[in-house]
Design an enzyme around this catalytic site. Sequence first.
Site, PDB file in Angstrom:
ATOM      1  N   LYS A 133     -14.405   8.569  -4.864  1.00 32.84           N
ATOM      2  CA  LYS A 133     -15.682   8.914  -4.226  1.00 32.84           C
ATOM      3  C   LYS A 133     -16.185  10.260  -4.739  1.00 32.84           C
ATOM      4  O   LYS A 133     -17.375  10.421  -5.040  1.00 32.84           O
ATOM      5  CB  LYS A 133     -15.516   8.983  -2.703  1.00 32.84           C
ATOM      6  CG  LYS A 133     -15.060   7.694  -2.045  1.00 32.84           C
ATOM      7  CD  LYS A 133     -14.649   7.967  -0.580  1.00 32.84           C
ATOM      8  CE  LYS A 133     -13.854   6.803  -0.013  1.00 32.84           C
ATOM      9  NZ  LYS A 133     -13.239   7.164   1.295  1.00 32.84           N
ATOM     10  N   LYS A 151       0.643  14.618   0.915  1.00 27.89           N
ATOM     11  CA  LYS A 151      -0.669  14.921   0.349  1.00 27.89           C
ATOM     12  C   LYS A 151      -0.827  16.428   0.067  1.00 27.89           C
ATOM     13  O   LYS A 151      -1.748  16.841  -0.618  1.00 27.89           O
ATOM     14  CB  LYS A 151      -1.778  14.419   1.269  1.00 27.89           C
ATOM     15  CG  LYS A 151      -1.866  12.871   1.325  1.00 27.89           C
ATOM     16  CD  LYS A 151      -2.900  12.420   2.347  1.00 27.89           C
ATOM     17  CE  LYS A 151      -2.989  10.899   2.490  1.00 27.89           C
ATOM     18  NZ  LYS A 151      -3.809  10.253   1.436  1.00 27.89           N
ATOM     19  N   LYS A 175      -8.761  14.222   3.697  1.00 24.65           N
ATOM     20  CA  LYS A 175      -7.929  13.013   3.705  1.00 24.65           C
ATOM     21  C   LYS A 175      -7.005  13.124   4.911  1.00 24.65           C
ATOM     22  O   LYS A 175      -6.934  14.189   5.524  1.00 24.65           O
ATOM     23  CB  LYS A 175      -7.110  12.909   2.411  1.00 24.65           C
ATOM     24  CG  LYS A 175      -6.381  14.232   2.045  1.00 24.65           C
ATOM     25  CD  LYS A 175      -5.639  14.160   0.720  1.00 24.65           C
ATOM     26  CE  LYS A 175      -6.489  14.173  -0.519  1.00 24.65           C
ATOM     27  NZ  LYS A 175      -6.618  12.875  -1.193  1.00 24.65           N
ATOM     28  N   ARG A 176      -6.334  12.016   5.298  1.00 22.64           N
ATOM     29  CA  ARG A 176      -5.364  12.118   6.383  1.00 22.64           C
ATOM     30  C   ARG A 176      -4.410  13.286   6.100  1.00 22.64           C
ATOM     31  O   ARG A 176      -4.077  13.547   4.944  1.00 22.64           O
ATOM     32  CB  ARG A 176      -4.569  10.815   6.509  1.00 22.64           C
ATOM     33  CG  ARG A 176      -5.381   9.602   7.010  1.00 22.64           C
ATOM     34  CD  ARG A 176      -5.895   9.807   8.421  1.00 22.64           C
ATOM     35  NE  ARG A 176      -4.792   9.866   9.355  1.00 22.64           N
ATOM     36  CZ  ARG A 176      -4.496   8.918  10.238  1.00 22.64           C
ATOM     37  NH1 ARG A 176      -5.245   7.830  10.316  1.00 22.64           N
ATOM     38  NH2 ARG A 176      -3.476   9.039  11.062  1.00 22.64           N
ATOM     39  N   HIS A 195       0.792  -1.230   0.000  1.00 24.56           N
ATOM     40  CA  HIS A 195       0.000   0.000   0.000  1.00 24.56           C
ATOM     41  C   HIS A 195       0.823   1.278   0.000  1.00 24.56           C
ATOM     42  O   HIS A 195       0.250   2.364  -0.013  1.00 24.56           O
ATOM     43  CB  HIS A 195      -0.943   0.027   1.210  1.00 24.56           C
ATOM     44  CG  HIS A 195      -2.050  -0.970   1.129  1.00 24.56           C
ATOM     45  ND1 HIS A 195      -3.226  -0.715   0.471  1.00 24.56           N
ATOM     46  CD2 HIS A 195      -2.150  -2.237   1.596  1.00 24.56           C
ATOM     47  CE1 HIS A 195      -4.018  -1.783   0.559  1.00 24.56           C
ATOM     48  NE2 HIS A 195      -3.377  -2.713   1.238  1.00 24.56           N
ATOM     49  N   THR A 229      -8.489   6.761  -2.734  1.00 24.43           N
ATOM     50  CA  THR A 229      -9.844   6.305  -3.015  1.00 24.43           C
ATOM     51  C   THR A 229     -10.813   7.480  -2.846  1.00 24.43           C
ATOM     52  O   THR A 229     -11.903   7.458  -3.415  1.00 24.43           O
ATOM     53  CB  THR A 229     -10.289   5.165  -2.077  1.00 24.43           C
ATOM     54  OG1 THR A 229     -10.071   5.580  -0.713  1.00 24.43           O
ATOM     55  CG2 THR A 229      -9.506   3.895  -2.358  1.00 24.43           C
TER      56      THR A 229
HETATM   57  C1  LIG Z   1     -11.957   7.488   1.521  1.00 17.42           C
HETATM   58  C2  LIG Z   1     -11.479   7.936   2.831  1.00 17.42           C
HETATM   59  C3  LIG Z   1     -10.113   8.126   3.052  1.00 17.42           C
HETATM   60  C4  LIG Z   1      -9.073   7.967   1.980  1.00 17.42           C
HETATM   61  O1  LIG Z   1      -8.956   9.215   1.325  1.00 17.42           O
HETATM   62  P1  LIG Z   1      -7.750   9.534   0.322  1.00 17.42           P
HETATM   63  O2  LIG Z   1      -8.143  10.857  -0.286  1.00 17.42           O
HETATM   64  O3  LIG Z   1      -7.749   8.445  -0.698  1.00 17.42           O
HETATM   65  O4  LIG Z   1      -6.513   9.608   1.127  1.00 17.42           O
HETATM   66  C5  LIG Z   1      -9.689   8.551   4.300  1.00 17.42           C
HETATM   67  N1  LIG Z   1     -10.581   8.771   5.296  1.00 17.42           N
HETATM   68  C6  LIG Z   1     -11.912   8.611   5.115  1.00 17.42           C
HETATM   69  C7  LIG Z   1     -12.834   8.898   6.254  1.00 17.42           C
HETATM   70  C8  LIG Z   1     -12.416   8.187   3.887  1.00 17.42           C
HETATM   71  O5  LIG Z   1     -13.732   8.023   3.726  1.00 17.42           O
END
Ligand SMILES: *Cc1c(COP(=O)(O)O)cnc(C)c1O
Length: 640
Positions: free
Chosen positions: A491, A385, A379-380, A188, A487
């Site tokens: 979304k 990022k 995101k985190r 990952h 991911t």
């Molecule tokens: C989808 C999701 C992530 C992953 O987000 P990335 O933009 O791909 O880093 C992290 N936290 C939550 C709560 C999510 O729903």
Amino acid sequence: PWEFDRRERSSEVGFGGSVESITSKDGRLERHVWKPTEHVLAVAYDTPVAGWRANRVNTLRLWSGMPIDPILLDKFNAGDHIGALAESNKADALSRVLYPADSHMAGQELRLRQEYFFSTASLQDIVQRHLSQYGDLQSLPDKAAIHLNDTHPAIAVPELMRLLMDVHGMDFDQAWDITKRTFGYTNHTLLPEALESWPVPLFERLLPRHMQIVYAINAEVLLEARATNKFSGEQISRISLIQENGDRRVRMGNLAFVGSHSINGVSALHTELMKETVFADLHKLYPDRINNKTNGITPRRWLIQCNPGLTALAREAIGDRFLDDIDAIKGLDAFAGDATFREKFAAVKRANKSRLANLVADRLGIKLDPSALFDIQVKRIHEYKRQLLNILEAVALYDQIRSHPERDWMPRVKFFGGKAAPSYHNAKLIIKLANDVARVINRDPAVRGLLKVVFVPNYNVSLAEVLMPAADLSEQISTAGMEASGTGNMKFALNGALTIGTLDGANVEIKECVGDDNIFIFGLTTAEVAERRNNGYNPRAVIEGSPELSQALAAISSGVFSPDDPQRYRALIDGLYNSDWFMVAADFDTYAATQRDVDTVWRNSPDWYARAIRNVARVGWFSSDRTIRQYAKEIWNVPV
Ligand SMILES: *Cc1c(COP(=O)(O)O)cnc(C)c1O
């Protein structure tokens, strides 16, 4: 009420102790027996997981740590109440908390204990169930597939070897063949600071038998590597399961790789980079093992549940087939040019934005205009990022609006959300900066109605279900080559946001699906990032060449956003001038210019919504249904 304890399905887990060698009468080594000094119980808890339309129900089996004898009678009777309690606390600690570090390795002993605890509990369960159903373990790889989700359960490789050899009497070769045919491994991350490795002395003390087995596996692998005559001494040392320079450590990524018949990355780019970087030597030794499985998201949660408005509109336009087969969502593509449909689509988006605006008003007391462009980065929080790039652009835009109030600015709300690992200082500082910048901008009447900045606290899945449907613009701006897949990007697109992003992770494949006109791509490529890092990158010169960036950095370092503590961001800004590993300065001007391209498209509303509809229609491929079908067919050998 959905969780069932299965006390009868519990197993014993040992730690520490020593290894005894059992020899036969003629002095031949028969087998090894591990004699642990600590014992805890892993108790099973089952949760039924009902599939779509409840045609199937799977069982999710989780494990809880319990002291073997809850009362610990002898210690208790001897008056050692504290000692009795300590044993119990230790067992509970195994399953009490998840280490919160993300893309960073937590080198704590409890973490290795947890990894072993969960791995052995599941393996003992799988082996017992296979034996009771089929009678012998030769057929294990035909009936079971065990998938290592990252390196966290990589200790399962030597643990299965131990069970097959020490408990079930197989020889090394037989056990190694079964182990490799049973395991698959998904990588990952390529970030070196996230790759797990454990100090040999700790590993040896906690899991002495596993240490021996790791050495035996290593001997086998290094023998194979040397026999090819393809590897230099340096390459052999990189293939080794033991890192020998500095303190000796067990490399869990290498262990997962050699113990698996399939190793996959999570986007096309990430998989290619795996072959060229972390696993270059192992890939040369075992060229058929690495393959790609691009991540996906479930359309049940990320469309049907979170966006009932868009789901209803799509059903009205193209019927119900997409509910069961998300590929059918491509039928919406034909409606991108339909003005009536576009207006209905815009009304759904507007209602979703009002829902988010209400949440922000309730929780933060900030009033938002749902007709503004909703620009969201959630995101985190991590330097790679590049939330900092986005915040700096907000500061630069704030200055531009104040300097040129006469220009035709498009109203925008920039949302941020995300958690930082507790010990990740710079990530915590970035959260503080986003909040400080938001406070100053939101109070300034000079930009009222044109720019707002919101940091939404406690980002989690429930909040994501409100944010994704309300986004116009999705921020996916990681330093190229550093995001394995992402991911969140999927979304947002499925909910009709346009992406502004770098050519990183799955963004590359999203661009191929939605088409160049329906995404905003900017910034250095992976190769260009590598080239700059290798051939001397001078961030100071880049910053001095960009008046907008220089101004934004000067404002932050002079305390405009932190008058109570003007030095608060000194170290953060100095880091940009002096090293800027994540290429924030290098990408700033092209990012800011691309944001003005976004404004231009946003100004032409029908064109914007046509592009948004094409995003929804064209990202059905990023469904986890497709991903899991590929795992089933290409790795697990399960008929689908
Ligand atoms: C989808 C999701 C992530 C992953 O987000 P990335 O933009 O791909 O880093 C992290 N936290 C939550 C709560 C999510 O729903």
